[in-house]
Write a protein that holds these residues in place. Sequence first.
Motif, PDB file in Angstrom:
ATOM      1  N   GLY A   1       0.520  -1.235  -0.057  1.00 17.44           N
ATOM      2  CA  GLY A   1      -0.399  -0.279   0.008  1.00 17.44           C
ATOM      3  C   GLY A   1       0.597   1.589  -0.078  1.00 17.44           C
TER       4      GLY A   1
ATOM      5  N   GLU B   1      -5.032   1.891  -1.366  1.00 15.44           N
ATOM      6  CA  GLU B   1      -5.152   0.630  -0.058  1.00 15.44           C
ATOM      7  C   GLU B   1      -5.740  -0.970  -0.279  1.00 15.44           C
ATOM      8  OE1 GLU B   1      -7.538   3.372   2.074  1.00 15.44           O
ATOM      9  OE2 GLU B   1      -5.348   4.519   2.129  1.00 15.44           O
TER      10      GLU B   1
ATOM     11  N   SER C   1      -3.773  -2.466  -2.009  1.00 14.89           N
ATOM     12  CA  SER C   1      -3.190  -3.792  -0.874  1.00 14.89           C
ATOM     13  C   SER C   1      -3.644  -4.834  -0.458  1.00 14.89           C
ATOM     14  CB  SER C   1      -2.553  -3.052   0.087  1.00 14.89           C
ATOM     15  OG  SER C   1      -1.638  -3.007   0.940  1.00 14.89           O
TER      16      SER C   1
END
Length: 412
Positions: free
Chosen positions: A205, A400, A403
């Motif tokens: 991330g 995010e 990730s």
Amino acid sequence: MRRLIVLLALALCLCAVPLSNRNACADAIADRAHALHFSSIVLDTHDDTTQRFFTKNFDLGKRNPDGHVDIPRMRQGGMNAIFFSIWIDGRIMGAPAVQKALDQIDAVRENVERYSNDLVFCRTAAEVRQAHDQSKIAVLMGVEGGHMIGNDIRVLRMFGDLGVRYMTLTHFYNDEWADSSTDKPAHNGLTDFGKQVVREMNRQGIMVDISHVSDKTFYDALEVSKAPLIASHSSCRELCNHVRDMSDDMIKALAAKGGVIQINYEKSFIDQNYKDAYDKATGGGGVVSALSQAVKDCGGDAECAERAQNALERRLTEEGKLPHVSWERIIDHIDHAVKLVGPDHVGLGSDFDGASMPEGMDDCSHLPQITEALMRKGYSDDNIRKILGGNLLRVMEASERVSRDLRAQAAD
Ligand SMILES: [Zn+2]
């Protein structure tokens, strides 16, 4: 349509109102811009203020007579989210580079602790929004230069754990696995290990930052990365032909994959006349080679290098060799990128405390001018908010998500 209405209102205001009332009209825009600016998340993705944490006379909590960023001036300028840059000279590699990066990460974290009434450390877009709701300044970190992982992917993972949320793949020099825009190509873009670094950044991330990299490195990273890319502090090459800036084709490719270009305010990157004059006055090397030389002469001491750089610029200005550059060039670059790819792919990456600011943008307290200038150009409130910070938060959220997905796949 909305833009048309704003323009129409503005035209009516200028034409139909008696001369004596026109100032009131102009003030109405100023008031509206002020209200918009101070209710928005204003996020700057690149500030070299971290270097100042190690000097005797600097205090982040006080108004300093020099430099561009401290808490009082951030409050005054409505800058409420900041990426402090973790940087050392790219000629330092291996373990010493890792050590210096850790020293700076610690210094950022300690400053957040010390000024916890104003600052809060953030790792996610949601945390940045929460900080804004609490009227706090969101502090984030970006590592400026892949050389600082010491050629070891485990260090990258540790940076992720410590809260680093972007990494610029190179600085002024090639690192062990990627070519820089200001060095001779050595790897034809990204090496296989460099591609592995980009994949690991996706997994952690950590946003992939392509400011500073060569054009080939940019296209390689764009192909490999599963998350949108950012340029944390780059401007438009079409308006100022510098290798540190992005060509229109690159900006289009970046935007097509959902990324964002955060406009850099450095005079040599935003004004062609200034860049040409600087190149001429320095025998062709320009600002990058002058800064590299200053860093070398100062043994890597960033403050000493900045003093030397400022002294050189002052001397060249006094000798009449450098033209004036207005802060309005920043608006030109924002507007160029918006016209090219729309309002969803542009943001602010000043390079405060690491670059030479144009006249009228002396420090971060001047940021409200940007909002007002965009409003006067007819930009909608929504689009201005995106440019001020919303776009970057969108990319952060995408990063995010990628990730989470990659980690979930690995756990299957
Ligand atoms: Zn930089």
